[in-house]
Write a protein that holds these residues in place. Structure first.
Motif, short mmCIF file in Angstrom:
data_model
loop_
_atom_site.label_atom_id
_atom_site.label_comp_id
_atom_site.label_asym_id
_atom_site.label_seq_id
_atom_site.Cartn_x
_atom_site.Cartn_y
_atom_site.Cartn_z
N LYS A 119 0.83 -1.21 0.00
CA LYS A 119 0.00 0.00 0.00
C LYS A 119 0.86 1.26 0.00
O LYS A 119 0.53 2.25 -0.66
N MET A 120 1.95 1.24 0.73
CA MET A 120 2.84 2.41 0.76
C MET A 120 3.44 2.68 -0.61
O MET A 120 3.48 3.83 -1.07
N ILE A 121 3.90 1.62 -1.26
CA ILE A 121 4.48 1.78 -2.60
C ILE A 121 3.44 2.30 -3.58
O ILE A 121 3.68 3.26 -4.33
N LEU A 122 2.26 1.69 -3.56
CA LEU A 122 1.20 2.10 -4.49
C LEU A 122 0.73 3.53 -4.19
O LEU A 122 0.38 4.27 -5.11
N SER A 123 0.73 3.91 -2.92
CA SER A 123 0.33 5.28 -2.58
C SER A 123 1.29 6.30 -3.15
O SER A 123 0.88 7.35 -3.66
N GLY A 124 2.59 5.98 -3.09
CA GLY A 124 3.58 6.87 -3.71
C GLY A 124 3.39 6.96 -5.21
O GLY A 124 3.46 8.05 -5.80
N VAL A 125 3.12 5.80 -5.83
CA VAL A 125 2.86 5.78 -7.27
C VAL A 125 1.63 6.61 -7.60
O VAL A 125 1.61 7.37 -8.58
N LEU A 126 0.60 6.48 -6.77
CA LEU A 126 -0.65 7.21 -7.03
C LEU A 126 -0.44 8.72 -6.96
O LEU A 126 -0.98 9.47 -7.80
N ILE A 127 0.31 9.19 -5.98
CA ILE A 127 0.57 10.63 -5.87
C ILE A 127 1.27 11.13 -7.13
O ILE A 127 0.92 12.19 -7.68
N ILE A 128 2.26 10.39 -7.59
CA ILE A 128 2.98 10.78 -8.81
C ILE A 128 2.03 10.82 -10.01
O ILE A 128 2.04 11.76 -10.81
N PHE A 141 -7.69 -2.91 -2.61
CA PHE A 141 -7.62 -4.37 -2.49
C PHE A 141 -6.68 -4.78 -1.35
O PHE A 141 -7.03 -5.63 -0.52
N PHE A 142 -5.50 -4.18 -1.31
CA PHE A 142 -4.55 -4.56 -0.28
C PHE A 142 -4.96 -4.04 1.10
O PHE A 142 -4.59 -4.62 2.12
N GLY A 143 -5.74 -2.96 1.11
CA GLY A 143 -6.33 -2.54 2.38
C GLY A 143 -7.31 -3.59 2.88
O GLY A 143 -7.35 -3.91 4.08
N GLY A 144 -8.09 -4.14 1.96
CA GLY A 144 -9.00 -5.22 2.32
C GLY A 144 -8.27 -6.47 2.76
O GLY A 144 -8.68 -7.15 3.70
N GLU A 145 -7.15 -6.78 2.08
CA GLU A 145 -6.35 -7.93 2.47
C GLU A 145 -5.81 -7.77 3.89
O GLU A 145 -5.71 -8.73 4.65
N LEU A 146 -5.46 -6.53 4.23
CA LEU A 146 -4.91 -6.27 5.56
C LEU A 146 -5.92 -6.58 6.65
O LEU A 146 -5.59 -7.14 7.69
#
Length: 235
Positions: A88-97, A132-137
């Motif tokens: 989620k952290m990696i994807l969040s950084g990608v999303l901001i970009i 999705f990964f938030g749900g997995e968590l």
């Protein structure tokens, strides 16, 4: 920021802050994509403008949601590097970009609508992956929780443990997850972190006024606490 969670707990809010807020940027991203598609289908520039407004608002809201997620991570997961959290952290950084790129592309106006649709679609796919990964968590596969006796209260405790505790505590080992593993808890002389003597009272106190960074559960009834204790005695 523990004081903030304690303050919210006093007014009846015991949940993480990130989940209700993250819906704002995610909804705006989906809205941007939908409005851009509608603009292309009906050749209406006003919808393209609305999609741009959605992206701008999403770019403003996303950092707030991410910050709250980091706060929740420290408060409820003790900063544990669980795989869904890392993703989620990696994807969040990608999303901001990608949101920033979307904003730049959207400034080119209606003539760049096709490119905007592509970038918005990528933003939406990233946002869905984050969800999705938030749900997995929270709801992802957990090891089966078995009860070795016929106590109905222990079975209730197993169900409650699965909902509130299993994300942080192993039941089939003493290895740490977020918190310590609880296998054989009531066969030990001391609690694993606070080092207080193991007893029903000490476990009850740990649930109501926890030692260290474990979240408290003041909303649990006496019967629910007893059910958790009965279940933990079976481990």
């Amino acid at each position: 920021m523990t004081w903030l969670y304690e303050l919210l707990s006093q007014i009846g809010y015991h949940h993480p802050l990130h989940p209700p807020v993250i819906h704002i940027p995610l909804g705006l991203i989906i809205g941007a994509f939908i409005f851009a598609i509608v603009s292309r289908v009906f050749n209406r520039e006003s919808f393209a403008q609305t999609s741009r407004h959605c992206i701008v608002l999403a770019l403003m809201a996303a950092p707030v949601a991410i910050l709250l997620g980091l706060m929740d991570w420290q408060q409820f997961y003790n900063g544990a590097w669980l795989l869904p959290i890392r993703i989620k952290m990696i994807l969040s950084g990608v999303l901001i970009i990608m949101l920033f790129i979307s904003w730049i592309v959207s400034r080119k106006g209606y003539r760049a609508l096709n490119r905007r649709i592509v970038v918005y679609a990528l933003c939406m796919a990233t946002a869905i992956a984050i969800g999705f990964f938030g749900g997995e968590l929270v709801y992802g596969p957990k090891k089966a929780i078995a009860v070795s006796n016929d106590s109905s209260l222990a079975r209730q405790g197993a169900e409650l443990f699965a909902k509130k505790c299993a994300i942080c505590h192993n039941t089939d080992s003493t290895e740490d997850r977020v918190g310590p593993g609880l296998k054989g808890l009531f066969k030990n002389s001391l609690l694993p972190v606070s080092k207080k003597p193991v007893s029903e009272d000490s476990v009850t106190n740990q649930l109501k006024t926890p030692f260290n960074q474990m979240p408290s559960y003041p909303d649990l009834t006496d019967e629910q606490i007893q059910s958790l204790i009965d279940y933990m005695k079976t481990l």
